[in-house]
Design an enzyme around this catalytic site. Sequence first.
Site, mmCIF file in Angstrom:
data_model
loop_
_atom_site.group_PDB
_atom_site.id
_atom_site.type_symbol
_atom_site.label_atom_id
_atom_site.label_comp_id
_atom_site.label_asym_id
_atom_site.label_seq_id
_atom_site.Cartn_x
_atom_site.Cartn_y
_atom_site.Cartn_z
ATOM 1 N N CYS A 1 -10.183 -0.890 17.593
ATOM 2 C CA CYS A 1 -11.409 -0.835 18.402
ATOM 3 C C CYS A 1 -12.509 -0.096 17.669
ATOM 4 O O CYS A 1 -13.056 0.888 18.161
ATOM 5 C CB CYS A 1 -11.127 -0.175 19.746
ATOM 6 S SG CYS A 1 -10.699 -1.368 20.999
ATOM 7 N N HIS B 1 0.245 4.362 0.923
ATOM 8 C CA HIS B 1 0.148 5.367 1.994
ATOM 9 C C HIS B 1 0.894 5.004 3.267
ATOM 10 O O HIS B 1 0.981 5.804 4.196
ATOM 11 C CB HIS B 1 -1.316 5.744 2.278
ATOM 12 C CG HIS B 1 -2.127 4.738 3.033
ATOM 13 N ND1 HIS B 1 -2.363 4.844 4.377
ATOM 14 C CD2 HIS B 1 -2.772 3.629 2.623
ATOM 15 C CE1 HIS B 1 -3.141 3.835 4.770
ATOM 16 N NE2 HIS B 1 -3.402 3.086 3.727
ATOM 17 N N SER C 1 0.849 -1.193 0.000
ATOM 18 C CA SER C 1 0.000 0.000 0.000
ATOM 19 C C SER C 1 0.885 1.242 0.000
ATOM 20 O O SER C 1 1.825 1.333 0.794
ATOM 21 C CB SER C 1 -0.861 -0.027 1.260
ATOM 22 O OG SER C 1 -1.659 1.117 1.306
HETATM 23 C C1 LIG Z 1 -0.860 -5.172 7.262
HETATM 24 C C2 LIG Z 1 -1.865 -4.357 6.522
HETATM 25 N N1 LIG Z 1 -2.530 -4.911 5.487
HETATM 26 C C3 LIG Z 1 -3.450 -4.225 4.783
HETATM 27 C C4 LIG Z 1 -3.746 -2.922 5.085
HETATM 28 C C5 LIG Z 1 -4.784 -2.199 4.262
HETATM 29 O O1 LIG Z 1 -4.168 -1.302 3.376
HETATM 30 P P1 LIG Z 1 -5.030 -0.180 2.607
HETATM 31 O O2 LIG Z 1 -5.269 0.901 3.598
HETATM 32 O O3 LIG Z 1 -4.139 0.266 1.490
HETATM 33 O O4 LIG Z 1 -6.261 -0.826 2.103
HETATM 34 C C6 LIG Z 1 -3.091 -2.300 6.152
HETATM 35 C C7 LIG Z 1 -3.424 -0.909 6.542
HETATM 36 O O5 LIG Z 1 -3.894 -0.656 7.649
HETATM 37 C C8 LIG Z 1 -2.112 -3.034 6.889
HETATM 38 O O6 LIG Z 1 -1.456 -2.496 7.915
#
Ligand SMILES: Cc1ncc(COP(=O)(O)O)c(C=O)c1O
Length: 386
Positions: free
Chosen positions: A324, A201, A199
Site C-alpha cells: 500500500c 537480504h 536477493s
Molecule cells: C518476489 C520478490 N522479487 C523481487 C524483490 C525485490 O528484491 P530487492 O529488494 O533485492 O530488489 C522482492 C523483495 O521485496 C521480492 O519479494
Amino acid sequence: MEMTRRIYLDNSATTPVAPEVVEAMLPYFSKVYGNASSLHGFGQAAHKALDESREAIAETLDADPSEIIFTAGATEADNLAIKGLAFSNPDKRHIITSKIEHDAVLSTCKWLETQGREVTYLDVDGNGRVDPEQVAEEIREDTLLVSVMAGNNEIGTIEPIEKIGEICREHGVVFHTDAVQAYAKIPLPLDVIDMLSVSAHKISGPKGVGFLYVRKGIKLIPVLHGGGHERGLRSGTENIPGIVGMATAVKLSFSEMDEVTPRLRGYRQRLIESITALPGTRLNGDRTDSLPHVSNFSFAGIEGESLVMRLDEKGIATSTGSACSSPNLEPSHVLVAIGVPLTMAHGSLRISTGRQTTDDDIDAIIAALPPVVGKLRAISPFKVGE
Ligand SMILES: Cc1ncc(COP(=O)(O)O)c(C=O)c1O
C-alpha cells in the site's frame, strides 16, 4: 514508547543479517578493501573472495560459476533478465508472465509494452496458482520469455514452475523465475530454469546485493554499461563485502534448510489453525502448498494498516502484505487476482517468519490478535457478517 520484547514477523520484507554473515563481511570493508580489477595484492585478495563467493553460490544451483551474475539486488536481477533478453531479441515480441508477480517483474513488463513488446498476464486460481496448461495455450511463434515466480511474497503460494519450465523447454521459450522468496527455503527444479533471480537480504544477508543465474548460451544485452564487469553484463566495481556476505548467507541458509523449513512450516500451521478459528477471517493463499515462512489472512471489517499499527504498539512487527505505497490505498494486486472481496482485501495481514522466530513469538501473536481484532471491530463502521 516503552516496549518489552520486540518480535519481528516481517521476514518476507527483509531479514536480520545473521551474525556470522556480519563477521564474514567485516574484513572486506577496511582490511581486504582492494578493487577486484586491480593487479596488486589488495586487488588479488578481493578477486579471490569474489571467485570463492561465486563458486559457493553456483554450487547451490548445480551451475557453472560463470553463470552467476552479481547485481545490486533482485529488482536489478529481474530487470536484467527480462529487459536484457528482450533487447537481445528484437524480433521476438511476446512475453508471458502472471498477474501476481512482484513489481520488479510486473513494472518491467509494463515498461516493455511501451517499447512495442506484447505481454500476456496470466490469471491465477483462488489460491494464487498459475495453470501450466494456460502457459502452453498462450505460447506463440514470437514468444520469447515466460517469467513466473517460484513462490509468492505476499501469500506464499508455490507456483508449478517445474511443469511451466518443461512446457517452455518443449516450445523453445526461455524460462525465468523470480526465486527471491523460495531460494534456500524449498527445492527448485533447476533443470528447467534458464534464469533465476535471488536477493541476499531475504536470506539473512545484506541489502543491496543479489544475483541472476543465466544458463550458458542465453544472450542478454546489459542494462548497465561501463567497465565490463560480470562478463560485460553488469558493469560497476563489485560490492565485495556484500557479495561475501551473500555467499555466507547462502551457505548458512542451505546448511540449516532441513531444520528451518519444517520448523517454519509448523509455525505456519499453528497460525492458520488459530487465526482462521476467529470469526470473520480467511486465509489468503494455499493452505499446504506454500512457502514455509509466509501466511496471509484477511479480517472482515478491519483495515490492515490499523491491525499492523496496533500489533506494532504491542511490539509485534507484521505487514499488510498489500504494497500500500500508493496514496489511494489500492488493495494488493495479488489479493485482487485471487478474488479476495475488496472489503476483505483491505483487511489483510501478512505474517512472515524467519530462522530466528521462536515458539514464543508465535504464542505472542496468537495471543495478541483476538483482543486487537475485537477492539478494531468495535470501532469499525462495518459489521462482520453484513
Ligand atoms: C518476489 C520478490 N522479487 C523481487 C524483490 C525485490 O528484491 P530487492 O529488494 O533485492 O530488489 C522482492 C523483495 O521485496 C521480492 O519479494
